[in-house]
Design an enzyme around this catalytic site. Structure first.
Site, PDB file in Angstrom:
ATOM      1  N   HIS A 157      72.182  79.607  52.245  1.00  7.12           N
ATOM      2  CA  HIS A 157      71.972  80.711  51.308  1.00  7.12           C
ATOM      3  C   HIS A 157      73.237  81.117  50.555  1.00  7.12           C
ATOM      4  O   HIS A 157      73.190  82.028  49.732  1.00  7.12           O
ATOM      5  CB  HIS A 157      71.428  81.907  52.092  1.00  7.12           C
ATOM      6  CG  HIS A 157      72.430  82.400  53.105  1.00  7.12           C
ATOM      7  ND1 HIS A 157      72.811  81.666  54.196  1.00  7.12           N
ATOM      8  CD2 HIS A 157      73.157  83.535  53.156  1.00  7.12           C
ATOM      9  CE1 HIS A 157      73.719  82.324  54.882  1.00  7.12           C
ATOM     10  NE2 HIS A 157      73.949  83.469  54.280  1.00  7.12           N
ATOM     11  N   ASP A 158      74.374  80.495  50.871  1.00  8.65           N
ATOM     12  CA  ASP A 158      75.632  80.886  50.240  1.00  8.65           C
ATOM     13  C   ASP A 158      76.109  79.908  49.169  1.00  8.65           C
ATOM     14  O   ASP A 158      77.188  80.111  48.603  1.00  8.65           O
ATOM     15  CB  ASP A 158      76.741  80.994  51.300  1.00  8.65           C
ATOM     16  CG  ASP A 158      76.594  82.235  52.147  1.00  8.65           C
ATOM     17  OD1 ASP A 158      75.977  83.211  51.675  1.00  8.65           O
ATOM     18  OD2 ASP A 158      77.087  82.229  53.289  1.00  8.65           O
ATOM     19  N   ASP A 194      53.885  92.731  49.512  1.00  9.65           N
ATOM     20  CA  ASP A 194      54.782  93.718  48.884  1.00  9.65           C
ATOM     21  C   ASP A 194      55.881  93.056  48.042  1.00  9.65           C
ATOM     22  O   ASP A 194      56.775  93.731  47.542  1.00  9.65           O
ATOM     23  CB  ASP A 194      55.399  94.653  49.939  1.00  9.65           C
ATOM     24  CG  ASP A 194      56.346  93.917  50.868  1.00  9.65           C
ATOM     25  OD1 ASP A 194      56.464  92.671  50.753  1.00  9.65           O
ATOM     26  OD2 ASP A 194      56.981  94.567  51.715  1.00  9.65           O
ATOM     27  N   GLU A 240      80.347  80.509  62.122  1.00  6.89           N
ATOM     28  CA  GLU A 240      80.712  80.248  60.732  1.00  6.89           C
ATOM     29  C   GLU A 240      82.236  80.361  60.603  1.00  6.89           C
ATOM     30  O   GLU A 240      82.823  81.353  61.045  1.00  6.89           O
ATOM     31  CB  GLU A 240      80.039  81.257  59.805  1.00  6.89           C
ATOM     32  CG  GLU A 240      80.228  80.859  58.355  1.00  6.89           C
ATOM     33  CD  GLU A 240      79.943  81.984  57.368  1.00  6.89           C
ATOM     34  OE1 GLU A 240      79.668  81.685  56.207  1.00  6.89           O
ATOM     35  OE2 GLU A 240      80.011  83.167  57.761  1.00  6.89           O
ATOM     36  N   ASP A 254      78.243  85.033  62.199  1.00  3.19           N
ATOM     37  CA  ASP A 254      78.753  85.225  60.841  1.00  3.19           C
ATOM     38  C   ASP A 254      80.274  85.415  60.823  1.00  3.19           C
ATOM     39  O   ASP A 254      80.794  86.246  61.579  1.00  3.19           O
ATOM     40  CB  ASP A 254      78.062  86.480  60.272  1.00  3.19           C
ATOM     41  CG  ASP A 254      78.313  86.664  58.794  1.00  3.19           C
ATOM     42  OD1 ASP A 254      77.819  85.841  58.017  1.00  3.19           O
ATOM     43  OD2 ASP A 254      78.989  87.642  58.418  1.00  3.19           O
ATOM     44  N   ASP A 260      56.020  85.772  51.594  1.00  2.37           N
ATOM     45  CA  ASP A 260      55.558  87.146  51.743  1.00  2.37           C
ATOM     46  C   ASP A 260      54.146  87.136  52.324  1.00  2.37           C
ATOM     47  O   ASP A 260      53.235  86.561  51.740  1.00  2.37           O
ATOM     48  CB  ASP A 260      55.570  87.819  50.359  1.00  2.37           C
ATOM     49  CG  ASP A 260      54.986  89.225  50.402  1.00  2.37           C
ATOM     50  OD1 ASP A 260      54.926  89.795  51.519  1.00  2.37           O
ATOM     51  OD2 ASP A 260      54.606  89.736  49.334  1.00  2.37           O
ATOM     52  N   ASP A 301      71.020  85.599  63.539  1.00  5.83           N
ATOM     53  CA  ASP A 301      72.327  85.765  62.924  1.00  5.83           C
ATOM     54  C   ASP A 301      73.019  86.939  63.606  1.00  5.83           C
ATOM     55  O   ASP A 301      72.447  88.028  63.701  1.00  5.83           O
ATOM     56  CB  ASP A 301      72.155  86.059  61.418  1.00  5.83           C
ATOM     57  CG  ASP A 301      73.162  85.313  60.571  1.00  5.83           C
ATOM     58  OD1 ASP A 301      74.357  85.472  60.848  1.00  5.83           O
ATOM     59  OD2 ASP A 301      72.749  84.596  59.641  1.00  5.83           O
ATOM     60  N   ASP A 314      58.637  87.979  54.548  1.00  5.45           N
ATOM     61  CA  ASP A 314      58.605  88.719  55.810  1.00  5.45           C
ATOM     62  C   ASP A 314      58.160  87.817  56.959  1.00  5.45           C
ATOM     63  O   ASP A 314      57.882  86.623  56.759  1.00  5.45           O
ATOM     64  CB  ASP A 314      57.685  89.946  55.701  1.00  5.45           C
ATOM     65  CG  ASP A 314      56.306  89.551  55.194  1.00  5.45           C
ATOM     66  OD1 ASP A 314      55.829  88.467  55.560  1.00  5.45           O
ATOM     67  OD2 ASP A 314      55.713  90.327  54.399  1.00  5.45           O
TER      68      ASP A 314
END
Ligand code: NOJ
Length: 556
Positions: free
Chosen positions: A326-327, A26, A254, A200, A22, A99, A30
Site C-alpha cells: 500500500h506504500d 457505505d 518493516e 510498522d 465493501d 499490523d 470492511d
C-alpha cells in the site's frame, strides 16, 4: 513455545481494508467484504493474510494513526466481524497477521490526550521537549510526511516529536510503562487467536540519546538518529521474551534503510528478535531511496537487491518477498510495461515468487492493476501525497509538473478500490466509494479474468500452486546465472538433484538466451510460461517480457 516457523511454506495476501471490498454498502471496504472474499483469497493459493490496520482511527494516515489498540473500528464491522473473519480464515487453514503500529499513535489516543495535560502516568508516554531559546525547534529533524518533525502543543507548552504526520506523535519507548502497553497489545491479539504481526517501522522505536541534530541526510533529516537506534534490539528481545514467546508466531518487521547484513541483527534465527524484514531495496530499482526521487528503471538494480538478500540471509535468516504494497505505486507501471500489461505482470510474478522466502501479494497485484492518474490533485487522499503536491518545489515547479510527479510516485496509486468486476464502481461497493475507482476497471477486473485460462489471475494461481508443489522452490539454494545482464534475470534453485530454472526478460526487445552450463533444457519440463511453449534447443530469443520456468526433476 516451540517456534515451528510455519511461515516458511506459506504465501501471504495483503489486505488494505479500506479499498478491498465493501460489504455493507457505505462505500468503505470492511470485514464483511473480506468475509465474502475469503474463498477468493484461498482460490489464489494464499494461506496467510496480513491486515493493514483495522483499529479505531481518525484516519489521517488511513489507519496507521491508531486511537484504540484493543478494538476493531466500527467502520470495518467491529470485533464481531473480525471474529468471523478470523474464524473463517482459520477454518480455511489460513494464518492471520495484524499490523502492529507502535512507533506512534494518533494524537486522539487517550494516552496522548492525557500526556499533553501531564496526567500521570502518561506524562512521559511521548517525546516532549521545551522550545529552544527564541522559540526554536528542539532539533532539525524532518518528518516523513509533513514538514518538520516537531509540533507545538498549546496545552502543554512543549513540542512533541512526530516522525510521520502531525497527528501521529511518536511514543517514548524508553519509558518502561510504554513497553508494558505494547506487550499488553501483543498479548491481547494473540489471545484473540491471531498468528503474528507485521510491525510498522519497527526499526524507528529507539531514538538516539539527546536527539542530536542530523547533518547527513538532506531530505529526511534525523533518520540516522532514530533508525536502528541504541536500544531497539533490547526492546524487541523484551517483547519476544515477555509476550511473543508463549505463541508460535510470525513477526515481520518493516525496516527502511536496512542492509541484509544489518537485518541479520534482527532475523538471525539464533537471535530471533524478528522472523523476517520488509526491506526497501527491491522497491528502489527506479528511484533513489524514496518513490519521490525517480530514476529510470534498472533491472540490474532490482536483481542486485534480490540477490544480496538471497545470499546474505541464506541458512541464517528468512526473507520476505514482495513487489507491491500500500506504500508504493503499482509494479507493472514501474518495472514492467502497461503496453504489455499481462505479459509483464506474469514475468514480474516469476521474478520474485520463486525466490527463497515468504512471498506477499498485494490486493489487485494478481489482477495487474496499474497506476491511477487523476487530473485533479484534490482527488488525492494520502497525507504524504497531498503535502508533497502542495509543498515540494512548489516555488519552481508548475502545478501540472507536480501533478505528474504524484502520478508517478503517489501511494494512492495502490489504494484505489479493488476491481472486482465491470459493474458500477468496479463491484467494490453498492454505495458511493470513499475513493476514486481507476477508470480502467471495465477491462481490468477479477470477473473478466476468472474463467480465462491465460489471465494474470490464473497465472498467479498456477505459480503459487507450483511453489506449493515443489519443495525446491521453498527450500532450495539460489544462484543468479546472469548477474551482469541488464535485460534478463536468470536464476535457479536447487535441492539435491532437483532444480528449477527461471528466465525473465525485463525488456520488450528480443534478447538471445542460452541455458547456463549444466542445464540441458531438453531434459526439463517447462512448467510455466507467458507465451506459447515451443521447443527451442538449449536457448531461445525472447518475446517482449517473456518468462519461462523449467523444472529438472530428481532423476533428470
Ligand atoms: C509504514 C506504513 O506502511 C505506512 O503506510 C505508514 O504511513 C507509515 N509506516 C507510518 O505508520
Amino acid at each position: 513455545m516451540e517456534q515451528t516457523r510455519w511461515y516458511k511454506d506459506r504465501v501471504f495476501y495483503q489486505i488494505w481494508p479500506r479499498s478491498f471490498k465493501d460489504g455493507d454498502g457505505d462505500g468503505v471496504g470492511d470485514l464483511y467484504g473480506v468475509y465474502e472474499k475469503l474463498d477468493y483469497i484461498q482460490s489464489l493459493g494464499c494461506d496467510g493474510i496480513w491486515f493493514s490496520p483495522l483499529y479505531p482511527s481518525p484516519g489521517v494516515d488511513c489507519g496507521y494513526d491508531i486511537s484504540d489498540y484493543m478494538d476493531i473500528d466500527p467502520l470495518y464491522g467491529g470485533m464481531e466481524a473480525f471474529r468471523k473473519v478470523l474464524d473463517g480464515a482459520h477454518e480455511r487453514g489460513m494464518k492471520v497477521i495484524m499490523d502492529l503500529v507502535v512507533n506512534h499513535t494518533s494524537d486522539e489516543h487517550e494516552w496522548f490526550q492525557k500526556s499533553r495535560r501531564r496526567i500521570e502516568p502518561y506524562t512521559d508516554y511521548y517525546i516532549w521537549r521545551p522550545a529552544l531559546p527564541g522559540g526554536k525547534l528542539p532539533n532539525n529533524w524532518d518528518s516523513q510526511f509533513e514538514g518538520k518533525a516537531w509540533q507545538w502543543d498549546e496545552l502543554r507548552q512543549e513540542y512533541y516529536l512526530h516522525i510521520f504526520a502531525v497527528k501521529q506523535p511518536d511514543l517514548n519507548m524508553d519509558n518502561p510503562l510504554v513497553r508494558e502497553e505494547v506487550k499488553k497489545i501483543l498479548r491481547f491479539w494473540l489471545a484473540q487467536g491471531v498468528d503474528g504481526f507485521r510491525e510498522d517501522v519497527i526499526t524507528f522505536i529507539s531514538k538516539k540519546d539527546g536527539l542530536p541534530n542530523d547533518y547527513w541526510m538532506p531530505t529526511v533529516r534525523g533518520i540516522f538518529h532514530y533508525n536502528h537506534g541504541p536500544r531497539v534490539h533490547d526492546y524487541l528481545a523484551e517483547f519476544r521474551r515477555d509476550a511473543l514467546s508463549g505463541y508460535d508466531t510470525f513477526t515481520l518487521g518493516e525496516a527502511p534503510l536496512v542492509s541484509p547484513r544489518r537485518a541479520l541483527d534482527y532475523v538471525d534465527e539464533r537471535r530471533g528478535q524478528l522472523d523476517a524484514m520488509i526491506q526497501f531495496q527491491s522497491m528502489e530499482a527506479d528511484c533513489f531511496m524514496t518513490d519521490y526521487v525517480p530514476l529510470p528503471f534498472s533491472a540490474r538494480r532490482l536483481k542486485r537487491a534480490f540477490d544480496r538478500w538471497q545470499k546474505k540471509l541464506d541458512g541464517r535468516g528468512w526473507n520476505m518477498l514482495y513487489l507491491e504494497n500500500h506504500d508504493h505505486p503499482r509494479v507493472i507501471s514501474r518495472y514492467g510495461s502497461e503496453k504489455y500489461r499481462v505479459e509483464s505482470g506474469k514475468m514480474l510474478a516469476c521474478a520474485y515468487l520463486f525466490l527463497k522466502g515468504t512471498p506477499f501479494i498485494y490486493q489487485g497485484q494478481e489482477l495487474g492493476m496499474v497506476n491511477w492518474r487523476p487530473d485533479d490533485p484534490d482527488l488525492y487522499e494520502d497525507v504524504q501525497t497531498r503535502w508533497h503536491y502542495a509543498h515540494m518545489l512548489s516555488h519552481i515547479l508548475p502545478d501540472r509538473v507536480r501533478l505528474k510527479w504524484c502520478h508517478r510516485s503517489s501511494r494512492d496509486n495502490a489504494r484505489t478500490p479493488m476491481q472486482w468486476s465491470a459493474e458500477e464502481h468496479a463491484g467494490f461497493t453498492t454505495g458511493t466509494p470513499w475513493f476514486s475507482v481507476n477508470d480502467n476497471y471495465r477491462t481490468i477486473n477479477a470477473a473478466a479474468q476468472e474463467d480465462d485460462p491465460d489471465s494474470l489471475l490464473n497465472f498467479y494461481r498456477r505459480a503459487i500452486r507450483l511453489r506449493k508443489e515443489l519443495r525446491v522452490i521453498r527450500h532450495g539454494s539460489f544462484t543468479d546465472h546472469a548477474p551482469l545482464s541488464g535485460s534478463l534475470y536468470v536464476y535457479s534453485r536447487r535441492l539435491g538433484n532437483e532444480r528449477v530454472l527461471v528466465v525473465c526478460s525485463f525488456v520488450e526487445r528480443p534478447v538471445r538466451f542460452r541455458a547456463p552450463d549444466g542445464f540441458d533444457l531438453s531434459r526439463a519440463e517447462l512448467v510455466l510460461c507467458n507465451y506459447g511453449a515451443e521447443r527451442s534447443g538449449n536457448g531461445f530469443i525472447t518475446k517482449p517480457y517473456e518468462c519461462r520456468v523449467y523444472h529438472f526433476a530428481q532423476n533428470r
